[in-house]
Design an enzyme around this catalytic site. Structure first.
Site, PDB file in Angstrom:
ATOM      1  N   CYS A 104       2.108 -74.069  -7.570  1.00  0.00           N
ATOM      2  CA  CYS A 104       3.565 -74.142  -7.607  1.00  0.00           C
ATOM      3  C   CYS A 104       4.035 -75.590  -7.443  1.00  0.00           C
ATOM      4  CB  CYS A 104       4.163 -73.203  -6.552  1.00  0.00           C
ATOM      5  SG  CYS A 104       5.931 -72.956  -6.766  1.00  0.00           S
ATOM      6  N   HIS A 233       1.430 -67.868  -7.214  1.00  0.00           N
ATOM      7  CA  HIS A 233       0.813 -68.145  -5.909  1.00  0.00           C
ATOM      8  C   HIS A 233      -0.390 -67.241  -5.655  1.00  0.00           C
ATOM      9  CE1 HIS A 233       3.866 -70.818  -4.032  1.00  0.00           C
ATOM     10  NE2 HIS A 233       4.671 -70.251  -4.908  1.00  0.00           N
ATOM     11  N   GLU A 235      -2.609 -67.604  -3.396  1.00  0.00           N
ATOM     12  CA  GLU A 235      -2.851 -67.494  -1.941  1.00  0.00           C
ATOM     13  C   GLU A 235      -1.944 -66.451  -1.297  1.00  0.00           C
ATOM     14  OE1 GLU A 235      -0.817 -69.508  -3.280  1.00  0.00           O
ATOM     15  OE2 GLU A 235       0.888 -69.789  -1.930  1.00  0.00           O
TER      16      GLU A 235
END
Lengths: 270, 995
Positions: A104, A233, A235
């Site tokens: 990002c 994302h 994660e």
């Protein structure tokens, strides 16, 4: 097998450092350190001591001047207390075979630093940028991304399709010119594309493509395949309950499989 | 010399901000513009031409791939152009980043960097057939808020004659000042005392002014002051500090007052010593006692946020604030400051907490308001969009997910919008081997201020918000938050905490340094503060202004002499400004100087406990409310569609998606659920410690619509709504804490508030309900706040908000998997209604929709509800149910429709089977009554026996089944009363605010 030493860099508005480090740990990283940019300028931490570098998501400098712009300039001009240029450390880190993941805001930083797409091996020359979403808005929603099987990217090896959240306002790829764009496509530097969840095909339709990025680009790699930048994302999909449909029995592959690939690559190739 | 660097997109790049500006002007203002282009401008002071050329060459301020930069004007081909810039002294975040970036690129030394300044502005080049009046309307009512911004306009012809705008530096000019004035209270008459208080926005009453005068007249005072170099009479700084410390905002005088409460309905009289102590603190103490060893509370009401237990090694803390008055004047800045401001509460709780998530609840008038506006008030749509964007920037840029919230619409919020911002934090159970939720500034500790610099922003914020909003409300009360400066400070402070580099920490909010230092000095017993050391944004502040400024992004820290050097070195390394302003003492006084010049000497006891206690009267008489018959409804399907589109019911997806609700990677139940992620969730669930499975549940309740009927049941309803939302998602009553935020209209009887006794009686009743229902559910309040002057007067009219309480619930469950969502998941499931439906149509959405009034306000039967909530927890934990949703605005019909929308599945139910009281006479009542404590639950048929066993003896009944026919069918006995396609329901639900 090499030890995987992961460095997660934060400070100046970065804010996804904890979950990025957690994802690295879950993925088998042997050592994971979260450090502030200031730890590097203070000379306390050196990039070449690591082999996996993560630029997490966030809002470097509040997106003032455009996302990642001020951060890229800081990287470009900053020196350590001893007068060593930070960019030199970054270059050495990469040349030594390290992997770089920009998520990002980290992806925005990588394109603005010129680490992606690095056509002709021209690292540190800005060739594309990421700008305002077509909608003109920040948006948080889950998307499906399709892996380009022909890309050299080591992070996406063996993966096919992933569900991940996007949370950004500036995710649309803008190339320097049409020639640059064509080469990104033909040289398979597109690593990930926004896809229609029903068909799995890349799409320009909102909201499956949340920002109107051309060729539905969600992530780019470099010619070596050792750098990945992506808007979604991975994660943030570190646990089955992160998925918005987990209670409906939707339990696809976790987003951290992207980091697992990075760890595996380092263990097998270094 | 000033240079302007203009930045515009290259021809091949779509001008997204321009297109969006044109769209918003057309949609929000109703003025047709064909197109707009945006040129961003940086006005630079302190560089020469060569350096400016290098700035452009190095692409420091623009992206060379997509944009061009130039020192000559770039706008072209337009009919009108408007430039909007900030007024001097208004926080310019992008200007600050630009300045830092230029200093780095040019390699400026410290002195040169200090003299560099960058001011940002934006040009909007508009195309379209617009007349000058329309252009001014666009500038004033959409692009520019003249309170904080200025604008200039040129037509195409004026531009052709002289292209560009003059460069303007939004610089505050002033000289350093050590001026301290003496105010001779002894010489003033009562009228003069009141005039002084009013003219200086002190918001002190005559009684308080007299108490101050008396304090200064006490024997020995003049001598003591003389010895300290101060005049016998108070200085301006002392009066200002007293006014801020004693303000309603800080001191909660109405909640602490002695109240004579007469209940004319029952013919009883009661004397109440402090609503706060009696009902709020009192109920929490009783609940904690009954919890015994299982007490979840660790620190309540005394710190910036309330602290409860989470796991063995972590605690949670929670605080909710309001930022109503600033948001009325500047919705964007007010709301942004609201959210980054409340972030500093957990940050300054105990030894400091890490920030976990935000909750935001807004109250507005209808954005479709089409009547003339009273003076100074902004259009509700502008307020709504500004507040939305302020919270978006504050939350997203700080990296804190906005996981919960709602928007409540009522016409009387035209007078003042309510902006509730809350933050949950997490702290390690121990810091340096000591309990983390405690702290203490010690005598000898340095007073260190960290973070932003001090300007005139926010001076008189506390006293201003303790007043009604009027045409002459001060502009300095408005601030703009800076999330990145705060983030950097937060990063630094959390590291300093973990390294054990300070003894105590608190935030600078209302009252600025006077409050933060004044509060911390209560621990040590005094403080000495030198204002000449304080870092200022610009010169020209007088000592009292430095002391009182509410400039944002500042924390005050008590640093021990042995910690000081390392603390300051770490701050410098992490690029955070930290300044030593003096030391904590045990002298019993707060002593303030500006260099050698004495500014204030205040007795700590008088400062914190000298406020005269207010004596107030309250009288309750039940307002007369008519019970009109419900009109007959022919088109039941059409009615359900209209109900789903009502502002208080419809989807807020456009808003929710612009908030990052899952940063931190911990989200378990998001605000939007279901197969298409567009069904409403009842509460948020997250897993704060990523490597563990424990979860927190966050929910809220708010129902101002019942206040006009009976504020007692408004409060009971808000508590029940918050609790049942949490329970619907899987929360456990046994590990649940509450936060109460009261927003009232002025309840003090006076000429301008002739109904003050009634409004105070409403407050008394709300407090009584809080005590009753918190105790009934065993949910202690751990933190809270009140905002008591939410009235507007202007243009000859007065608008008072409906008395409102936001009740926030924070709950803990041992496993994130023990949760549930509202979307239907499996055809064939049996649908149950839990809880009794009564014909309680008072204040209901249906009554408003159909235009009838009803006096029957929904009441709460806590005894039966509690058993139901316990049963539901077991059912969800045991995975006996497939979906669960509470019945709230719009009652059973809306709950069913929302569950169908979430799952994109149908349902077939029979109203005759709904558990209803015998006086529930019509199907409209069964469908739309808003009786509390009810749920709709979807149960797989195989689980029916075990489910029913959990609720044996309770009000529950199966009312039908989940279907796969894509329609919601509601029957009254055999025949269908209505049948709606689920896609049509979704469209109705999402259409109203599809912006």
């Amino acid at each position: 097998m090499a030890r995987v030493r992961t460095l997660v860099i934060t400070g100046y508005g970065t804010n996804c450092e904890a979950e990025s480090a957690h994802a690295a740990n879950l993925s088998g990283s042997d050592q994971t350190d979260i450090v502030y940019f200031s730890d590097i300028t203070a000379g306390r931490v050196r990039l070449p001591g690591y082999n996996f570098l993560i630029f997490p998501g966030g809002f470097l400098d509040g997106d003032d001047l455009g996302a990642g712009q001020a951060g890229a300039i800081r990287w470009k001009y900053a020196k350590t207390a001893e007068g060593e240029a930070l960019l030199g450390q970054l270059r050495t880190f990469f040349e030594d075979g390290g992997l770089i993941l920009g998520i990002c805001n980290g992806f925005q930083l990588l394109v603005k630093l010129g680490l992606l797409p690095a056509l002709d091996g021209k690292y540190f020359e800005r060739q594309v940028t990421l700008s305002n979403n077509d909608s003109g808005r920040f948006e948080d929603r889950w998307v499906t991304v399709r892996v380009n099987q022909a890309s050299p990217c080591v992070f996406t090896k063996g993966l096919d399709q992933l569900d991940l959240p996007v949370r950004h306002g500036e995710g649309m790829i803008i190339p320097e010119d049409n020639a640059t764009f064509s080469r990104i496509v033909t040289e398979n530097l597109i690593a990930l594309q926004y896809a229609d969840p029903a068909t799995g095909k890349p799409t320009m339709e909102y909201p499956a493509n949340p920002n109107g990025s051309p060729m539905a680009i969600a992530g780019l790699t470099d010619p070596s395949g050792r750098i990945l930048g992506l808007m979604p994302h991975p994660e943030a999909f570190n646990h089955p309950t992160n998925h918005p449909g987990w209670m409906r029995g939707e339990t696809p592959k976790l987003g951290i499989s992207i980091l697992e690939n990075a760890v595996r690559h380092l263990k097998e190739n270094a | 010399m000033l240079f302007r660097v203009e930045v515009a997109p290259k021809p091949h790049v779509l001008d997204v901000p321009g297109r969006r500006a044109a769209m918003r002007i057309t949609h929000e203002l109703g003025v047709e513009v064909e197109g707009a282009a945006v040129v961003k401008t940086y006005t630079v002071a302190g560089l020469d031409k060569q350096e400016i050329d290098r700035v452009i060459e190095a692409a420091a301020l623009h992206d060379p791939v997509s944009h061009v930069a130039s020192i000559t004007p770039l706008a072209h081909d337009f009919d009108w152009i408007i430039e909007v810039g900030l007024r001097p002294g208004v926080t310019d975040n992008e200007g600050r980043t630009a300045k830092e970036t230029l200093a780095l690129v040019l390699g400026l030394d410290k002195a040169r960097a200090r003299s560099l300044a960058v001011y940002t502005s934006s040009q909007y080049a508009l195309s379209g057939k617009l007349d000058p009046a329309q252009v001014e309307h666009i500038a004033k009512d959409h692009l520019c808020n003249e309170l904080i911004q200025r604008f200039e306009v040129k037509s195409a012809a004026q531009w052709a004659e002289k292209p560009g705008f003059e460069p303007r530096a939004a610089q505050v000019t002033g000289r350093a000042s050590d001026e301290v004035l003496t105010v001779d209270l002894a010489a003033m008459s009562d009228e003069e005392l009141m005039a002084f208080s009013r003219d200086n926005v002190l918001a002190l009453s005559l009684e308080e002014m007299l108490a101050i005068r008396e304090h200064y007249a006490a024997p020995g005072t003049a001598e003591r002051r003389k010895a300290a170099g101060l005049p016998a009479q108070p200085t301006d700084a002392e009066l200002e500090v007293l006014a801020q410390t004693w303000s309603e905002h800080c001191k909660h005088k109405i909640f602490s007052a002695d109240i004579d409460y007469e209940n004319a309905e029952t013919g009883t009289r009661q004397s109440i010593q402090s609503l706060y102590k009696t009902y709020i603190q009192g109920s929490t103490a009783a609940i904690r006692k009954s919890m015994g060893a299982g007490d979840i509370c660790l620190s309540v009401f005394k710190d910036n946020a309330g602290v409860i237990r989470f796991t063995d090694d972590h605690h949670l803390c929670v605080k909710v604030e309001t930022h109503n008055s600033p948001s009325a004047l500047d919705p964007y800045g007010g709301a942004l400051t609201g959210i980054v401001g409340v972030n500093r509460d957990p940050m300054g709780t105990g030894m400091g907490a890490n920030l976990l998530c935000n909750t935001d609840v807004f109250c507005f008038a209808s954005p479709f308001h089409d009547e003339p506006l009273p003076p100074r008030l902004l259009h509700p749509r502008r307020v709504m969009e500004g507040v939305r964007e302020g919270v978006e920037h504050g939350g997203n840029k700080s990296g804190i997910p906005t996981v919960n919230g709602s928007v409540v619409f009522h016409e009387r919020f035209l007078g003042k919008p309510l902006v509730f911002c809350g933050t949950v934090g997490i702290m390690p159970a121990q810091v340096g081997g000591m309990p983390s939720f405690e702290k203490r500034a010690l005598p000898g500790d340095r007073i260190v201020m960290t973070g932003g610099r001090i300007g005139k922003d926010g001076i008189h914020g506390a006293t201003f918000s303790s007043e009604e909003l009027h045409e002459g409300s001060p502009a300095t009360a408005v601030q703009i938050g800076d999330p990145i400066t705060q983030r950097k400070m937060y990063d630094f402070l959390m590291r300093a905490r973990d390294l054990g580099l300070y003894h105590a920490i608190t935030d600078n909010g209302a009252g600025g340094l006077s409050s933060s230092v004044g509060e911390m000095a209560q621990d040590s017993g005094g403080a000495e503060l030198d204002l000449s050391k304080a870092p200022l944004k610009y010169d020209g502040l007088r000592p009292w202004e430095i002391l009182l400024s509410e400039a944002q992004e500042r924390m005050t820290v008590a640093v021990g002499p042995d910690q000081f050097e390392r603390f300051m070195a770490l701050a410098a390394e992490m690029d955070v400004e930290a300044t030593d302003l003096g030391r904590f003492t045990d002298s019993g006084t707060l002593s303030v100087s500006y260099g050698q010049k004495p500014v204030a000497l205040l007795d700590m006891g008088f400062l914190h406990d000298g406020t005269p206690r207010m004596r107030l009267e309250a009288r309750w008489e039940r307002p007369e409310a008519a019970c009109q018959p419900q009109p007959a409804v022919e088109d039941q399907a059409g009615l359900l569609m209209s109900m789903l589109g009502r502002l208080n019911i419809c989807s807020k997806e456009y808003m929710i998606r612009q908030y990052d609700h899952e940063v931190k990677g911990a989200s378990v139940v998001k605000p939007l659920v279901g197969v298409k992620r567009d069904g409403p969730a009842d509460a948020a669930v997250m897993r704060p410690v990523l490597a563990r499975k424990e979860a927190l549940v966050l929910s809220h309740g708010i129902c101002p619509k019942y206040s006009d009927l009976d504020a007692y049941w408004m409060m009971a309803g808000a508590i029940d709504e918050a609790v049942r939302n949490a329970v619907a998602t899987g929360a456990d009553l046994a590990h649940m804490a509450g936060v109460d935020n009261f927003c009232w209209c002025d309840p003090v009887q006076s000429a301008k508030t002739p109904d003050g006794r009634y409004k105070l009686a409403q407050l008394v009743r709300a407090n009584q309900a809080l005590a009753h229902f918190c105790q009934a559910y065993g949910v202690p309040c751990v933190s809270g706040k009140d905002s008591m002057k939410n009235d507007y007067t202007g243009g000859g009219s007065k608008i008072s908000i409906p008395p409102t309480v936001l009740f926030t619930v924070l709950s803990v469950i041992p496993d994130a998997a023990q949760t549930m969502t509202s979307d239907l998941k499996q055809a064939g499931d049996v649908l149950y209604v839990l809880g009794l439906t009564r014909p309680e149509m008072g204040g209901s959405e249906l009554a408003d929709e159909l235009g009838f009034s009803d006096c029957r306000v929904p009441e709460v039967d806590a005894l039966s509800a509690k058993a139901r909530y316990r049963g539901l927890r077991k059912a969800i934990k045991g995975r006996v149910v497939n979906a669960c949703h509470d019945c709230s605005d719009g009652g059973l019909a809306v709950a069913l429709a929302e569950m169908c929308i979430g799952g994109r599945m149908g349902a077939d139910v029979d109203l005759l089977r709904v558990p209803a009281s015998p006086d529930c006479a019509t199907s409209l009542e069964v469908l739309y009554s808003e009786s509390h404590s009810r749920f709709v639950v979807s149960v797989p048929s195989g689980n029916v026996p075990s489910f029913e066993k959990l609720f044996a003896g309770q009000w529950i009944a199966p009312i039908g089944r989940v279907t796969d026919d894509g329609a919601l069918t509601i029957r009254n006995g055999g025949a269908a009363l209505l049948r709606c396609g689920v896609d049509d329901l979704a469209q109705a639900f999402k259409g109203t605010l599809d912006w």
